[in-house]
Enzyme design. Structure first.
Site, short mmCIF file in Angstrom:
data_model
loop_
_atom_site.label_atom_id
_atom_site.label_comp_id
_atom_site.label_asym_id
_atom_site.label_seq_id
_atom_site.Cartn_x
_atom_site.Cartn_y
_atom_site.Cartn_z
N SER A 44 0.85 -1.19 0.00
CA SER A 44 0.00 0.00 0.00
C SER A 44 0.89 1.25 0.00
CB SER A 44 -0.97 -0.03 1.17
OG SER A 44 -2.04 0.87 0.97
N ASP B 155 -9.17 -4.70 -5.97
CA ASP B 155 -8.83 -3.79 -4.88
C ASP B 155 -9.64 -2.51 -5.04
OD1 ASP B 155 -7.63 -2.07 -3.05
OD2 ASP B 155 -5.60 -2.76 -3.48
N HIS C 70 -7.70 -5.50 -1.29
CA HIS C 70 -6.49 -4.75 -0.95
C HIS C 70 -5.39 -5.63 -0.37
CE1 HIS C 70 -4.15 -1.21 -0.44
NE2 HIS C 70 -4.14 -1.25 0.87
#
Length: 742
Positions: A609, A684, A716
């Site tokens: 991320s 995602d 995600h």
């Protein structure tokens, strides 16, 4: 992005408690004496606290929490008598129902927002003035009844979302198919309060960015007397639809998202007050005409006033308003301003006498304030070059405030007490490490959930002085010893401007004298997460432990921009993401290269991320330094992320074109020299797969080679264990291929 990392939740539980003739089954996990990739990928990690969600009843006589069922992650609802420790299961997952098959789309996405990985009962509520508890399972609601079987309250094709009890426990509010309902728990009669939910329009639900970025998971709030409910109407129809296509299964389908991209339109959010028995809504004016604000927080006062926090679109101004729910008239009680941004908090605590507690970072660190009913500052309760983390509870009878803070240094989190009259602080928790206490409303008791890098989490019942009363979870996990997990070593180094940075090193066991080892940097680097702290979360990082056993030195560093170091430290990234954070990580890498047991020519980096963004950016900014890297779900250009998170740090793209251009990975693609592995889930909804696709496009255009690992049906973070095992294998193979000499 603000909650992208799965938080470790703690220990194993073996209870022999009963509900009638039904016992809570033992949950002792089978110990593994081998740390392999299958164990690295499995959930939960060793030493994880497996009870959680502690909530006291209003009188402090009972404690509710979730405890695991069986050897897996399914959890049941337990009610414990505080004085005696007698326990009873009052809610258990229905073993005859297929949980995964019956989870609604809304519940699946809500679990994504809340980062829930456990199964079974994952959420429950307790009335604030009654011993009444309701839990959700399989998208329906159940009433926990001590001494009796749970009572099923709903059984509908649609899911009931975000259940909330009135203070007296007589009424239950929830959202069904985008509209707000109230149930009388005695008669089980339902009243539908709102009408008109449609695609992009909901009542009583928090919008996407409120849940994902603002820490506001709910969209409705009960008044103190239960006669009214404040709720939101969210209209996202003004936001362009972003389609996410499921392409990994036989049947394809499309998720359509009204996603608020940076610089674009936000959802239109109205706040109204409606009688809980039904009737007309009184809509409240949150800001002057033409001024765009976020609805940040809502709370009812004991006397019936409605306290509302609004945040300006640029996030530099936070206002606290009091509304009269009869007339809709409002008064501004206070206004916090910042030259960088306002960090939202949950410290507003109304007191019975009309005063309230507040916290502010105006001094450069978050500290507590006592304010009068009119908002005037009465006194500052804390001060110093250290941050208050949050208010944990208030003992009004004892005139004390309990709060957690990093007063002992950023690696620690302790519980303190201070008088409402001000004065000296008193530390309540003596044990070193990180504490996450849950206090009873009367201040007599608290559950102290704590751990350190050397000690797995445990949960103790303590009295107000901090004296241990009873162990709820001991923290004993045979697997911890079987795997011989070792905490990392803490180090400090200096950034280019002399700022002290904290790091942690996982060294290979039994290192050989004179040998120099390759290094892998595990990076997050984002402004909302602290990675380096005296916490078991570091030791239970099985990927780092495994890589160390494969002959790697693994390193973590909290760069500037991370929290709990004060406003100046955190706001150094203002309008220029990917700048000082990267320079600090480079400084950390060079520090490592200078260690006698490190081979600085074999340096790798990985992250997910924001960490994926950082891993890729470090490779692009310092191609001479990083030989290999793995970037998972990376943001590649901030114009493709959401409004609230991105604009907090960068402003709008229209106002900061240079900052957005310089923070993007795409123009830097031709600089890639090392071996980069990109990992991303194609569905995602947080960091869209489009980010990786855009970087691939830029790398292709530059004719730069790279590797990919794509999960067509993951969001995600990969949830399927088989996907996680394969991901760990690919990550290891990637680093072995490019960092180990052959």
């Amino acid at each position: 992005m603000s909650r992208v990392r799965w938080l470790g939740v703690a220990l194993t539980l073996a209870l022999g408690v009963t509900m009638g003739s039904t016992a809570l089954r033992s949950t002792t996990r089978k110990s593994s004496a081998r740390l392999d990739l299958a164990r690295v990928a499995a959930f939960p990690p060793p030493g994880s606290l497996r009870t959680g969600g502690f909530r006291f009843t209003h009188d402090g006589h009972h404690l509710y929490y979730l405890g695991p069922e069986g050897d897996g992650t399914a959890r049941a609802l337990v009610r414990e008598e505080v004085e005696t420790g007698s326990r009873q299961v009052v809610g258990r997952p229905d073993s005859g129902a297929g949980e995964k098959a019956s989870l609604s789309h809304e519940e699946i996405l809500r679990r994504e927002r809340l980062r829930i990985r456990e199964s079974g009962i994952t959420q429950f509520v307790v009335a604030s003035r009654a011993d009444v508890a309701v839990y959700a399972f399989n998208s329906d609601l159940w009433l926990a009844r001590p001494g009796k079987e749970p009572l099923r309250l709903t059984e509908t094709p649609a899911a009931e979302v975000d259940p909330q009890l009135s203070r007296d426990g007589r009424q239950l509010g929830f959202v069904r198919e985008g509209d707000l309902y109230v149930m009388d728990l005695e008669s089980r009669a339902e009243t539908r309060l709102t009408q008109g939910a449609a695609d992009g329009v909901t009542h009583g639900l928090a919008e996407y960015i409120a849940q994902e970025e603002m820490g506001r998971p709910s969209g409705f709030w009960w008044s103190s007397d239960g006669a009214r409910i404040a709720y939101t109407e969210v209209d996202e129809t003004y936001i362009p639809v972003y389609p996410i296509v499921h392409q990994g299964e036989k049947i394809w389908e499309v998720d359509s998202w009204h996603y608020p991209f940076a610089g674009g339109a936000n959802a239109k959010v109205r706040l109204g007050v409606i009688p809980s028995s039904g009737g007309a809504t009184l809509w409240l004016s949150l800001a002057p005409e033409g001024e765009e604000v976020y609805l940040a927080r809502v709370a009812w006062e004991p006397g019936g006033g409605l306290l509302v926090q609004t945040e300006s679109r640029d996030q530099k101004t936070l206002r606290l308003l009091r509304f009269d729910p009869d007339t809709g008239k409002s008064k501004v009680l206070l206004e916090d301003r910042s030259e960088s941004w306002i960090n939202l908090h949950d410290d507003l605590t109304p007191l019975e006498d009309g005063r309230f507690l507040w916290s502010s970072e105006t001094s450069g660190y978050r500290h507590l304030e006592l304010r009068g009913r009119d908002g005037a500052l009465l006194r500052r309760l804390t001060s110093g070059d250290w941050p208050v983390d949050k208010i944990e509870g208030v003992d009004e009878a004892g005139r004390s405030v309990y709060f957690s803070a990093g007063k002992e240094g950023p690696l620690q989190r302790q519980l303190y007490r201070v008088s409402l009259e001000g004065g000296a602080l008193e530390r309540v928790t003596p044990e070193a490490g990180f504490h996450a206490p849950v206090l009873s409303p009367d201040g007599r008791w608290f559950v102290d959930v704590y751990d350190s890098a050397a000690t797995p989490p445990r949960a103790d019942l303590k009295d107000r002085s901090g004296r241990g009363v009873r162990v709820i979870e001991s923290g004993d996990d045979a697997e911890v010893k079987a795997l011989a997990l070792r905490p990392p070593s803490f180090v400090t180094l200096k950034a280019e401007d002399g700022t002290v940075l904290h790091g942690a090193i996982y060294a290979p066991p039994a290192m050989k004298a004179g040998r120099r080892y390759p290094v892998i940097v595990r990076v997050y680097g984002g402004p909302t997460a602290q990675e380096v702290k005296d916490s078991w979360t570091l030791t239970q990082d099985l990927r780092a432990q495994y890589l160390a056993r494969q002959g790697y030195v693994v390193f973590r560093l909290d760069n500037r921009g991370s929290p709990r170091r004060g406003r100046a430290f955190e706001s150094s990234i203002l309008r220029r993401l990917g700048s000082v954070e990267v320079r600090d990580q480079i400084a950390g890498a060079r520090y490592l290269a200078g260690l006698p047991y490190v081979d600085g020519s074999r340096l790798g980096i990985y992250g997910w991320s924001y960490g994926g963004y950082m891993a890729a950016r470090c490779m692009l900014v310092a191609p001479e330094l990083f030989r290999a890297g793995v970037a998972g779900a990376p943001v590649t250009d901030w114009d493709g992320y959401d409004t609230h998170y991105t604009e907090r740090y960068m402003g709008r793209p229209q106002e900061n074109e240079a900052g957005y251009r310089e923070s993007s990975l795409l123009p830097l693609a031709p600089r890639l020299k090392g071996k980069l592995l990109l990992i991303h889930g194609m569905v995602d909804e947080n960091v869209h797969f489009r980010h990786t696709a855009r970087l691939i496009h830029a790398l292709n255009a530059a004719r730069v080679p790279y590797d990919t690992l794509i999960f067509p049906e993951e969001r995600h973070l990969p949830r399927r264990e088989e996907d996680r095992v394969f991901m760990e294998q690919r990550l290891l193979d990637h680093f072995d291929r490019h960092l180990k000499r052959r």
